[in-house]
Design a protein around this motif. Structure first.
Motif, PDB file in Angstrom:
ATOM      1  N   LEU A   1       0.849  -1.661  -0.015  1.00  7.41           N
ATOM      2  CA  LEU A   1      -0.096  -0.143   0.490  1.00  7.41           C
ATOM      3  C   LEU A   1       1.280   1.175  -0.208  1.00  7.41           C
ATOM      4  CD1 LEU A   1      -3.043  -1.241   1.793  1.00  7.41           C
ATOM      5  CD2 LEU A   1      -2.951  -1.297   0.335  1.00  7.41           C
ATOM      6  N   ARG A   2       2.018   1.284   0.765  1.00  8.15           N
ATOM      7  CA  ARG A   2       2.879   2.299   0.763  1.00  8.15           C
ATOM      8  C   ARG A   2       3.909   2.023  -0.565  1.00  8.15           C
ATOM      9  NH1 ARG A   2       7.747   4.384   3.076  1.00  8.15           N
ATOM     10  NH2 ARG A   2       8.535   5.535   2.510  1.00  8.15           N
ATOM     11  N   LEU A   3       3.381   1.439  -1.676  1.00  3.85           N
ATOM     12  CA  LEU A   3       4.614   2.000  -2.759  1.00  3.85           C
ATOM     13  C   LEU A   3       3.125   1.964  -3.965  1.00  3.85           C
ATOM     14  CD1 LEU A   3       6.434  -1.299  -3.440  1.00  3.85           C
ATOM     15  CD2 LEU A   3       6.857   0.015  -3.147  1.00  3.85           C
ATOM     16  N   ALA A   4       1.401   1.692  -3.779  1.00  2.58           N
ATOM     17  CA  ALA A   4       1.122   2.551  -4.691  1.00  2.58           C
ATOM     18  C   ALA A   4       1.039   3.857  -3.636  1.00  2.58           C
ATOM     19  CB  ALA A   4      -0.195   1.758  -3.877  1.00  2.58           C
ATOM     20  N   LYS A   5       1.016   4.533  -2.775  1.00  2.00           N
ATOM     21  CA  LYS A   5       0.795   5.644  -2.981  1.00  2.00           C
ATOM     22  C   LYS A   5       2.339   6.556  -3.216  1.00  2.00           C
ATOM     23  CE  LYS A   5      -1.751   5.432   1.526  1.00  2.00           C
ATOM     24  NZ  LYS A   5      -1.825   6.411   2.796  1.00  2.00           N
ATOM     25  N   GLU A   6       3.483   5.592  -3.272  1.00  2.00           N
ATOM     26  CA  GLU A   6       4.489   6.218  -3.899  1.00  2.00           C
ATOM     27  C   GLU A   6       4.940   6.224  -5.769  1.00  2.00           C
ATOM     28  OE1 GLU A   6       7.288   7.740  -2.091  1.00  2.00           O
ATOM     29  OE2 GLU A   6       6.516   7.776   0.052  1.00  2.00           O
TER      30      GLU A   6
ATOM     31  N   ALA B   1       1.954  -1.255  -7.309  1.00  2.00           N
ATOM     32  CA  ALA B   1       3.132   0.131  -8.256  1.00  2.00           C
ATOM     33  C   ALA B   1       2.176   0.418  -9.644  1.00  2.00           C
ATOM     34  CB  ALA B   1       4.215   0.005  -8.596  1.00  2.00           C
ATOM     35  N   ALA B   2       1.901  -0.471 -10.185  1.00  4.72           N
ATOM     36  CA  ALA B   2       0.340   0.378 -11.769  1.00  4.72           C
ATOM     37  C   ALA B   2      -0.444   0.641 -11.234  1.00  4.72           C
ATOM     38  CB  ALA B   2       0.497  -1.657 -12.469  1.00  4.72           C
ATOM     39  N   VAL B   3      -0.850   0.121 -10.330  1.00  8.32           N
ATOM     40  CA  VAL B   3      -2.380   1.638 -10.486  1.00  8.32           C
ATOM     41  C   VAL B   3      -2.558   2.094  -9.523  1.00  8.32           C
ATOM     42  CG1 VAL B   3      -4.782   1.106  -8.774  1.00  8.32           C
ATOM     43  CG2 VAL B   3      -3.774  -1.340 -10.401  1.00  8.32           C
ATOM     44  N   GLY B   4      -1.015   2.633  -8.842  1.00 12.84           N
ATOM     45  CA  GLY B   4      -1.004   3.737  -8.405  1.00 12.84           C
ATOM     46  C   GLY B   4      -0.574   4.876  -9.509  1.00 12.84           C
TER      47      GLY B   4
ATOM     48  N   ALA C   1       2.263   4.380 -12.112  1.00 13.73           N
ATOM     49  CA  ALA C   1       3.404   3.765 -11.998  1.00 13.73           C
ATOM     50  C   ALA C   1       3.549   4.219 -13.662  1.00 13.73           C
ATOM     51  CB  ALA C   1       4.113   3.168 -11.607  1.00 13.73           C
ATOM     52  N   ILE C   2       4.880   5.152 -13.972  1.00 16.67           N
ATOM     53  CA  ILE C   2       4.236   5.352 -16.054  1.00 16.67           C
ATOM     54  C   ILE C   2       5.008   3.880 -16.648  1.00 16.67           C
ATOM     55  CG2 ILE C   2       3.857   7.426 -15.607  1.00 16.67           C
ATOM     56  CD1 ILE C   2       7.671   7.308 -16.305  1.00 16.67           C
ATOM     57  N   HIS C   3       5.683   3.092 -15.867  1.00 19.54           N
ATOM     58  CA  HIS C   3       5.898   1.735 -16.297  1.00 19.54           C
ATOM     59  C   HIS C   3       6.577   1.512 -15.114  1.00 19.54           C
ATOM     60  CE1 HIS C   3       8.846  -1.456 -18.514  1.00 19.54           C
ATOM     61  NE2 HIS C   3       8.192  -0.387 -19.507  1.00 19.54           N
ATOM     62  N   THR C   4       6.545  -0.050 -15.721  1.00 15.99           N
ATOM     63  CA  THR C   4       7.033  -1.245 -13.767  1.00 15.99           C
ATOM     64  C   THR C   4       8.171  -2.486 -14.758  1.00 15.99           C
ATOM     65  OG1 THR C   4       5.090  -2.821 -14.320  1.00 15.99           O
ATOM     66  CG2 THR C   4       5.164  -1.088 -13.360  1.00 15.99           C
ATOM     67  N   THR C   5       8.932  -3.122 -13.861  1.00 11.59           N
ATOM     68  CA  THR C   5       9.814  -3.753 -14.777  1.00 11.59           C
ATOM     69  C   THR C   5       9.673  -4.907 -13.521  1.00 11.59           C
ATOM     70  OG1 THR C   5      11.662  -2.321 -15.890  1.00 11.59           O
ATOM     71  CG2 THR C   5      11.905  -4.743 -15.796  1.00 11.59           C
ATOM     72  N   SER C   6      10.002  -6.219 -13.427  1.00  9.66           N
ATOM     73  CA  SER C   6       9.396  -7.741 -13.076  1.00  9.66           C
ATOM     74  C   SER C   6      10.444  -8.285 -13.001  1.00  9.66           C
ATOM     75  CB  SER C   6       8.384  -7.437 -12.541  1.00  9.66           C
ATOM     76  OG  SER C   6       7.026  -6.354 -12.263  1.00  9.66           O
ATOM     77  N   VAL C   7      11.973  -8.845 -11.756  1.00 13.78           N
ATOM     78  CA  VAL C   7      12.005  -8.982 -12.742  1.00 13.78           C
ATOM     79  C   VAL C   7      12.007 -11.021 -11.273  1.00 13.78           C
ATOM     80  CG1 VAL C   7      14.404  -9.936 -12.923  1.00 13.78           C
ATOM     81  CG2 VAL C   7      13.796  -7.836 -12.957  1.00 13.78           C
ATOM     82  N   ASP C   8      12.363 -12.044 -11.809  1.00 13.22           N
ATOM     83  CA  ASP C   8      12.330 -13.096 -11.113  1.00 13.22           C
ATOM     84  C   ASP C   8      12.840 -14.827 -10.971  1.00 13.22           C
ATOM     85  OD1 ASP C   8      10.997 -13.730  -8.346  1.00 13.22           O
ATOM     86  OD2 ASP C   8      11.007 -15.256  -9.484  1.00 13.22           O
ATOM     87  N   LEU C   9      12.936 -14.954 -11.177  1.00 14.82           N
ATOM     88  CA  LEU C   9      13.860 -16.410 -11.926  1.00 14.82           C
ATOM     89  C   LEU C   9      12.732 -17.452 -12.146  1.00 14.82           C
ATOM     90  CD1 LEU C   9      17.015 -17.611 -12.483  1.00 14.82           C
ATOM     91  CD2 LEU C   9      17.040 -18.720  -9.949  1.00 14.82           C
ATOM     92  N   SER C  10      11.483 -17.422 -11.554  1.00 13.05           N
ATOM     93  CA  SER C  10      10.611 -18.366 -11.748  1.00 13.05           C
ATOM     94  C   SER C  10       9.500 -17.772 -13.183  1.00 13.05           C
ATOM     95  CB  SER C  10       9.755 -18.724 -10.890  1.00 13.05           C
ATOM     96  OG  SER C  10       8.871 -19.416 -10.682  1.00 13.05           O
ATOM     97  N   LYS C  11       9.223 -18.825 -13.962  1.00 11.69           N
ATOM     98  CA  LYS C  11       9.052 -18.383 -14.658  1.00 11.69           C
ATOM     99  C   LYS C  11       6.831 -18.423 -14.346  1.00 11.69           C
ATOM    100  CE  LYS C  11       7.550 -19.570 -19.395  1.00 11.69           C
ATOM    101  NZ  LYS C  11       5.580 -19.779 -19.243  1.00 11.69           N
ATOM    102  N   THR C  12       6.907 -19.518 -13.642  1.00 11.22           N
ATOM    103  CA  THR C  12       5.315 -19.910 -12.934  1.00 11.22           C
ATOM    104  C   THR C  12       5.569 -18.840 -11.896  1.00 11.22           C
ATOM    105  OG1 THR C  12       5.720 -21.704 -12.959  1.00 11.22           O
ATOM    106  CG2 THR C  12       4.398 -20.981 -11.373  1.00 11.22           C
TER     107      THR C  12
END
Length: 735
Positions: A566-571, A591-594, A596-607
């Protein structure tokens, strides 16, 4: 050669727990001095009695006619002994054979190699005596030999008169997922007193509400109709043995046929049911092959629907699900309790027999068993509980239970308390604490519009559970007990908790999802428990997030991170947002609904990245504005050149995935990770760094390089305030 008047030593093998019962059966079939051993019975018998056991034994696996014994330890001693056997009494020189070996000696440690030595000895005999060579047939040999090593290296060589295991009656060609063997089903019926019930009543009444492929129904009918279980078997090993006496066998078969014809007039009033229509179809086919389809009524019914009794008295015998999968326990606890309640309500004066390997589930039955027998189902330690259902409106008497050890025949009564008891003092305290927490959080969750929260987190150490509410579903995680805690006590407390949770939280048992949480290392956090694929949305702030309570240890959102998200949504308004170790991307959605003009998400898991994509689509977000990267975050940061205004980084405590370089230890590697992330952070940007390592200490080097603020306390909502070490969280900015 064999003699009709001779007496032989005969061994009949059986499942563990059936030895004494088999010994009693064999004596009725003509055996003398039948003695129970572990997994077998040994006695003296004529050839006719051995044949009768092949035809009539409802319990034996195999009937072995002893050929010779010797004290053998080495391969040389074995070969010398086998060379003295006249194999031509049993087998033609160009016939087929198969050899089985059980047990070992210090010098003959491999049973397969020993079986080859026996086979070679037989082949060598015929090559020398007849210049012919028998061959091996694993499926249907002319003769099957068996060699067993007893303690002290005593070797027992026998001829298998059965050919195939006697549990294979010939009618059951189809079975469900966990079928009872036919001789095990017969043993349960014998222990339940079914033969006496049939003899005493004009009509044989039996009901199995979890009938599966119909094995209990078929075996009960064979007993009631006096059908020899061997009559349907298409072949018997003795028929191709050179010592076989066909006239003796044929006379016994004719006698069995006459008894079957005489018993056909017995009236059967049988019912069976199962929730799976495919299994009921299998049961119909099996019963038709057994010649019993017109004598048994079969129904497709849900497991929780028990019909009213269809006769004044009878036997209700059943083998319900055991709960091999932990997630099934909440439903099964209710299932067993409902079964017991309905039996007491609608089956007054019936006999009730319950077979299960889960004693705690048996505790859900509101009756006291008058006996219980340990009877293994393959490798499972199971027990048969016998109850007498009292007349309607009466309280069942508390009885002592005979725990019968079949091999040693000890019968010391041991009092047990198998019933749906009122909650124990400890369990009542657990229920009270759960209810208190529920009341405490009710106003808060209503005010904040929260429908996913933790209502209990091992508040009482004895009941070490984390209980989370997700809309109308409940996710229960059992913290695996340490080795110092008795496994039986831990299981008992778990079942008590499962008894209390539905009533306190007012939720159906099938909406409770149970898992065990152990220390997560390596790929365990990604380990899949089930493949049900049941996702449903929950609301958090201004977004919807998909959760899955069945397939993985974690559900798709970490509830303790709610305030951070919720803090991230405000920031996020007008920022370029980076989510490292993004998991299912809940922070990205906020962040997107809050804004943000663009987001990048990184994780090792395709799932997890696929899960994030589903979350993006659920919230109707443009996929082109939200980049998803499958990579090792540490290595990706080394290659990335873009700048970000807002970064959220929540790395695992430890990881050694094969898809990443080296290992990740958050206490050891924190400085490298933070430095890499800060290189990508804009001048006025904000990095929120979180982890869930208990005892985590922020590096002095990080404190020296950057402006760091510990905001852990600010990121704990009321449902996690009592567990302040659930995570640690820091704001990090450029100095």
């Amino acid at each position: 050669m064999t003699s009709l008047n001779a007496t032989y030593t005969v061994h009949a093998t059986c499942s563990r727990g059936l030895e004494q019962l088999l010994a009693e059966e064999l004596e009725t079939l003509g055996f003398i001095d039948a003695r129970a051993r572990v997994g077998r019975v040994t006695g003296q018998a004529s050839l006719a009695s051995a044949y009768r056991a092949i035809l009539w034994s409802r319990l034996a696996n195999r009937v072995l006619l002893q050929i010779d014994t010797a004290f053998v330890e080495t391969a040389e001693e074995l070969s010398n002994w086998l060379a003295l056997v006249d194999w031509s009494e049993h087998l033609l020189g160009d016939g087929t054979l198969f050899v089985e070996v059980s047990g070992t000696t210090p010098h003959l440690r491999n049973s397969h190699d020993t079986a080859l030595r026996v086979k070679d000895a037989i082949v060598d005999y015929f090559k020398q005596q007849q210049d012919r060579r028998p061959s091996v047939d694993k499926v249907r040999p002319d003769v099957r030999f068996h060699l067993r090593f007893d303690k002290g290296q005593k070797a027992v060589l026998s001829l298998d008169l059965s050919g195939v295991s006697l549990h294979q009656r010939g009618y059951r060609l189809q079975a469900g997922l966990a079928p009872l063997k036919e001789n095990l089903a017969a043993a349960l019926l014998l222990r339940a007193g079914w033969p006496a019930m049939v003899a005493e009543a004009e009509e044989a009444v039996m009901f199995d509400p979890f009938c599966g492929s119909g094995t209990l129904l078929a075996e009960a009918a064979f007993i009631a109709l006096d059908v020899a279980p061997g009559l349907l078997r298409p072949w018997h090993g003795l028929e191709t043995w050179l010592g076989h006496q066909p006239s003796v066998w044929q006379a016994l078969v004719e006698e069995a046929e006459a008894r079957r014809a005489a018993g056909a007039n017995k009236i059967l009033n049988f019912e069976g049911s199962d929730q799976d229509a495919r299994v009921i179809a299998m049961a119909k086919d099996n019963l038709e092959r057994a010649g019993l389809l017109d004598k048994v009524r079969l129904f497709v019914r849900p497991l929780n629907e028990l019909p009213p009794a269809f006769a004044a008295r009878g036997l209700l015998i059943t083998n319900p699900p055991y709960g091999e999968r932990l997630d099934n326990l909440p439903q099964l606890a209710k299932l067993y309790a409902d079964l017991g309640q309905r039996v007491c309500q609608d089956y007054a004066q019936w006999k009730f027999a319950l077979y299960t390997n889960n004693q705690e589930l048996a505790y859900r039955i509101p009756l006291k068993p008058y006996k219980s027998y340990p009877i293994n189902n393959a490798t499972l330690d199971c027990r048969l509980y016998l109850f007498e259902v009292p007349e309607a409106g009466t309280s069942p008497a508390i009885k002592k239970v005979k725990q019968v050890n079949e091999v040693t025949e000890t019968q010391d009564p041991i009092e047990t308390s198998i019933n749906v008891r009122p909650l124990s003092e400890g369990a009542q305290m657990f229920a009270n604490r759960l209810a208190k927490n529920l009341k405490k959080f009710s106003r808060w969750v209503k005010r904040e519009n929260i429908n996913c929260y933790r209502v209990y987190d091992a508040d009482m150490p004895e009941y070490a559970l984390a209980i989370d509410v997700y809309n109308d579903q409940v996710h229960v995680q059992e913290y695996a007990p340490p080795a110092s805690v008795d496994e039986g006590k831990a299981q008992k407390r778990l079942m008590e908790a499962l008894q209390a949770i539905p009533s306190v939280l007012e939720v159906a048992a099938n909406k409770i999802h149970l898992k065990t949480r152990r220390k997560q290392t390596g790929k365990r956090q990604y380990e899949k428990f089930a493949g049900q694929g049941v996702f449903f949305p929950v609301v958090e702030g201004q977004v919807e997030l998909l959760v899955n309570l069945t397939d993985y240890l974690d559900t798709g959102i970490f509830l303790d991170h709610r305030p951070i998200r919720l803090r991230l949504a405000k920031e996020a308004q007008g920022t370029r947002f980076l989510n490292l170790f993004c998991y299912t991307g809940a922070a990205t959605i906020h962040a997107a609904v809050g804004g943000a003009i663009h987001t990048t998400s990184v994780d090792l898991s395709k799932t997890y990245l696929d899960w994030l994509e589903r979350n993006l689509r659920l919230n109707k977000l443009d996929l082109k504005k939200h980049t998803r990267v499958q990579a090792d975050c540490r290595e990706w940061l080394k290659q990335e050149s873009n700048a970000y205004d807002l970064i959220f980084m929540d790395p695992p405590t430890f990881s050694n995935s094969k898809r990443m370089q080296g290992t990740l230890d958050i206490q050891r590697d924190q400085e490298e990770l933070v430095d890499l992330a800060m290189q990508r952070l804009s001048t006025d940007g904000l990095l929120i760094f979180s982890n869930n390592l208990r005892g985590f200490k922020i590096s002095p080097e990080i404190l020296e390089k950057y402006e760091v603020k510990d905001i852990t306390h600010q990121t704990l909502d009321p449902d996690f305030e009592r567990n302040s070490k659930i995570h640690q969280c820091f704001e990090i900015r450029h100095s």
